[in-house]
Design a protein around this motif. Structure first.
Motif, PDB file in Angstrom:
ATOM      1  N   VAL A   1     134.160 153.996  21.958  1.00 53.19           N
ATOM      2  CA  VAL A   1     135.307 152.722  21.834  1.00 53.19           C
ATOM      3  C   VAL A   1     134.433 151.535  21.245  1.00 53.19           C
ATOM      4  O   VAL A   1     135.003 151.241  20.338  1.00 53.19           O
ATOM      5  CB  VAL A   1     136.069 152.643  22.941  1.00 53.19           C
ATOM      6  N   GLY A   2     132.817 151.284  21.682  1.00 55.92           N
ATOM      7  CA  GLY A   2     132.372 150.176  21.075  1.00 55.92           C
ATOM      8  C   GLY A   2     132.439 150.332  19.747  1.00 55.92           C
ATOM      9  O   GLY A   2     132.140 149.819  19.194  1.00 55.92           O
TER      10      GLY A   2
ATOM     11  N   GLY B   1     124.425 148.418  24.556  1.00 54.92           N
ATOM     12  CA  GLY B   1     125.538 148.300  23.726  1.00 54.92           C
ATOM     13  C   GLY B   1     125.723 146.636  23.300  1.00 54.92           C
ATOM     14  O   GLY B   1     125.739 146.232  24.865  1.00 54.92           O
ATOM     15  N   ILE B   2     125.448 145.876  22.684  1.00 52.67           N
ATOM     16  CA  ILE B   2     125.740 145.547  22.383  1.00 52.67           C
ATOM     17  C   ILE B   2     126.775 144.272  21.093  1.00 52.67           C
ATOM     18  O   ILE B   2     125.882 144.783  20.194  1.00 52.67           O
ATOM     19  CB  ILE B   2     124.568 143.836  23.210  1.00 52.67           C
ATOM     20  N   ARG B   3     127.812 143.580  21.196  1.00 53.93           N
ATOM     21  CA  ARG B   3     128.552 143.868  20.289  1.00 53.93           C
ATOM     22  C   ARG B   3     127.806 142.375  18.898  1.00 53.93           C
ATOM     23  O   ARG B   3     127.752 141.664  19.548  1.00 53.93           O
ATOM     24  CB  ARG B   3     130.335 143.383  19.692  1.00 53.93           C
ATOM     25  N   PRO B   4     127.731 142.505  17.326  1.00 56.42           N
ATOM     26  CA  PRO B   4     127.245 141.107  16.796  1.00 56.42           C
ATOM     27  C   PRO B   4     127.802 140.049  17.208  1.00 56.42           C
ATOM     28  O   PRO B   4     127.378 139.440  16.915  1.00 56.42           O
ATOM     29  CB  PRO B   4     128.321 141.498  15.600  1.00 56.42           C
TER      30      PRO B   4
ATOM     31  N   ALA C   1     124.543 140.869  14.163  1.00 57.14           N
ATOM     32  CA  ALA C   1     124.769 139.702  14.156  1.00 57.14           C
ATOM     33  C   ALA C   1     125.828 139.023  13.588  1.00 57.14           C
ATOM     34  O   ALA C   1     126.265 139.701  12.152  1.00 57.14           O
ATOM     35  CB  ALA C   1     123.318 139.079  14.526  1.00 57.14           C
ATOM     36  N   ILE C   2     126.532 138.501  13.986  1.00 59.71           N
ATOM     37  CA  ILE C   2     127.540 137.399  13.261  1.00 59.71           C
ATOM     38  C   ILE C   2     127.357 136.478  13.036  1.00 59.71           C
ATOM     39  O   ILE C   2     127.225 135.132  14.313  1.00 59.71           O
ATOM     40  CB  ILE C   2     129.000 137.662  14.484  1.00 59.71           C
ATOM     41  N   LEU C   3     127.508 135.829  12.332  1.00 56.59           N
ATOM     42  CA  LEU C   3     126.546 134.323  11.676  1.00 56.59           C
ATOM     43  C   LEU C   3     127.918 133.445  11.939  1.00 56.59           C
ATOM     44  O   LEU C   3     129.042 133.381  11.244  1.00 56.59           O
ATOM     45  CB  LEU C   3     125.941 134.367  11.071  1.00 56.59           C
ATOM     46  N   GLY C   4     128.117 131.999  12.700  1.00 54.20           N
ATOM     47  CA  GLY C   4     128.773 131.410  12.491  1.00 54.20           C
ATOM     48  C   GLY C   4     129.373 129.903  10.761  1.00 54.20           C
ATOM     49  O   GLY C   4     128.608 130.542  10.355  1.00 54.20           O
ATOM     50  N   GLU C   5     130.516 129.907  10.627  1.00 51.38           N
ATOM     51  CA  GLU C   5     130.415 128.861   9.214  1.00 51.38           C
ATOM     52  C   GLU C   5     129.534 128.028   8.723  1.00 51.38           C
ATOM     53  O   GLU C   5     129.185 128.174   8.079  1.00 51.38           O
ATOM     54  CB  GLU C   5     131.413 128.236   9.477  1.00 51.38           C
TER      55      GLU C   5
ATOM     56  N   PRO D   1     123.292 137.599  27.347  1.00 50.59           N
ATOM     57  CA  PRO D   1     123.645 138.700  28.878  1.00 50.59           C
ATOM     58  C   PRO D   1     125.016 139.212  28.783  1.00 50.59           C
ATOM     59  O   PRO D   1     125.856 140.346  29.891  1.00 50.59           O
ATOM     60  CB  PRO D   1     122.652 138.063  29.787  1.00 50.59           C
ATOM     61  N   ALA D   2     126.249 138.000  28.704  1.00 46.06           N
ATOM     62  CA  ALA D   2     127.172 138.316  28.471  1.00 46.06           C
ATOM     63  C   ALA D   2     127.903 140.004  28.053  1.00 46.06           C
ATOM     64  O   ALA D   2     129.077 140.518  28.262  1.00 46.06           O
ATOM     65  CB  ALA D   2     128.457 137.057  28.885  1.00 46.06           C
ATOM     66  N   GLY D   3     126.923 139.594  27.667  1.00 46.69           N
ATOM     67  CA  GLY D   3     127.434 140.683  26.194  1.00 46.69           C
ATOM     68  C   GLY D   3     127.314 141.936  26.537  1.00 46.69           C
ATOM     69  O   GLY D   3     127.307 143.450  25.649  1.00 46.69           O
ATOM     70  N   ILE D   4     126.075 142.127  27.521  1.00 45.09           N
ATOM     71  CA  ILE D   4     124.972 143.563  27.099  1.00 45.09           C
ATOM     72  C   ILE D   4     126.136 144.468  27.875  1.00 45.09           C
ATOM     73  O   ILE D   4     126.297 144.298  29.311  1.00 45.09           O
ATOM     74  CB  ILE D   4     123.752 142.970  27.558  1.00 45.09           C
TER      75      ILE D   4
END
Ligand code: ADP
Ligand code: MG
Length: 356
Positions: free
Chosen positions: A237-238, A282-285, A322-326, A340-343
């Motif tokens: 699912v991830g 598992g961690i989202r970008p 990883a996602i890099l902001g604008e 940690p919130a995304g782990i």
């Protein structure tokens, strides 16, 4: 409309009594609540069409039972089950007019002609074919024919459920968006039980209140779009939801620490993982922070995806996104930190709770 219970459904197209390997559906035990709008999401070949056809009665499951509002319909015919189904490709009568194509399912059920006219015109209006009522279906484009199919599925309001099997595949992107929002409106207005099959995550997440994710003949998770995104129950699912999907890496767990090569990642809590088997983090970008502190990485690729950039980097020899902001840039000596919130921690591909 009805509540649909699938009780321990299994299906093999070519049964082999010695093996479980050829089950197109391995074990599906699930309830579609009365009036719910569900998306059935999964890759090609995972069993979505098989499941829909078992609900409508086009196919009879090898094992298990099917209940509509608590009544056993496992052995009933398609007609007796009273389900509307829209397929991926147009199923219409070429020689009939557009009007008669939509009227057919109503006349078939003995609906009075005055009601037929009202319902057909209402539905034609909704799918944008009001001006085409008197035209024969034969001369129409594939796109218009598919709209007729959709209309035939939507014209009756006395059905137990409406099933859609990738119905917008041949429709152009703008019209897709329009029709999808109309389906949502219809759902709100009439409270239909709707199951909408798609392999497209955007379509699933925008259509449904509840998304049912299938993988390899099984339902792996049922949740709101936010739940699927934040807490994928299974590593599949991830990967499958999100773009790019979740980063998954093998780790060794020691209390609240996850060891990845020479790095130690402190977890939000100790996982209540079973001993043995493989453990993965598992961690989202979106939760991987690139900056000048944390674990050293080397950046291999940067992809511009509009407002954000996707950075591919190597951490302890594995690729990580990883996602890099604008307004963020890659530092000279890049390092990453996991928020940690995304782990999420997985044991044998299934998510385990962390606590304490
Ligand atoms: P999906 O709709 O998710 O793409 P399907 O339900 O069509 O998946 O197929 C699930 C599995 O069953 C696939 O492995 C497919 O090859 C197999 N399958 C589907 N239809 C038949 C059939 N008529 N005969 C034999 N195998 C089939
Ligand atoms: Mg299919």
């Amino acid at each position: 409309m009805a509540r649909i219970d699938l009780n321990h459904i299994r299906h093999a197209y070519m049964p082999d009594p010695k093996s479980d390997a050829d089950y197109a559906l391995k074990e599906v035990h699930h309830t579609f609540e009365d009036g719910g709008a569900y998306a059935l999401l999964g890759p090609s070949g995972c069993g979505k069409t098989t499941l829909l056809n078992i609900i409508s009665g086009l196919l009879h499951a090898s094992h298990g039972e099917l209940l509509f509002d608590g009544k056993d319909v496992t052995r009933l015919s398609t007609q007796e089950r009273n389900i509307a189904q829209v397929f991926q490709f147009p199923v219409i009568y070429d020689t009939m007019t557009v009007y008669d194509n939509l009227a057919f399912p109503l006349r078939n059920r003995g609906v009075p002609e005055a009601d037929v006219a009202r319902k057909v015109h209402e539905t034609l209006e909704m799918i944008g074919l009001a001006d085409w009522a008197k035209r024969r279906a034969r001369g129409l484009t594939a796109d218009q024919k598919q709209k007729i199919s959709l209309g035939r599925g939507l014209v009756r309001s006395d059905v137990n459920a409406i099933l859609f099997d990738e119905p917008l595949t041949v429709i152009d992107p703008h019209m897709k968006w329009v029709l999808r929002s109309q389906l949502k409106q219809l759902h709100r207005r009439f409270g239909y039980t709707m199951v909408y099959v798609t392999h497209d995550q955007t379509e699933a997440l925008t259509f449904a209140e509840k998304v049912v994710v299938m993988y390899d003949g099984e339902i792996v998770q049922i949740g709101t779009p936010a739940e699927l995104f934040e807490r994928p129950k299974h590593t599949f699912v991830g990967y499958f939801i999100g773009s790019p999907g979740m980063n998954v890496m093998p780790v060794e767990i020691d209390g609240r620490n996850a060891r990845l090569g020479g790095q130690v990642i402190v977890l939000p809590g100790a996982p209540k993982a079973k001993a043995g088997g493989s453990t993965e983090l598992g961690i989202r970008p979106e939760y991987v922070r690139l900056g000048s502190e944390g674990m050293p990485v080397s950046v291999s690729k940067v992809e511009d995806i509009g407002r954000h950039k996707v950075v591919r980097a190597s951490l302890e020899g594995r690729e990580i996104a990883a996602i890099l902001g604008e307004d963020e840039s890659i530092p000279a000596d890049p390092k990453i930190v996991f928020d940690p919130a995304g782990i999420n921690i997985y044991a044998n591909s299934w998510r385990v709770e962390t606590g304490g």
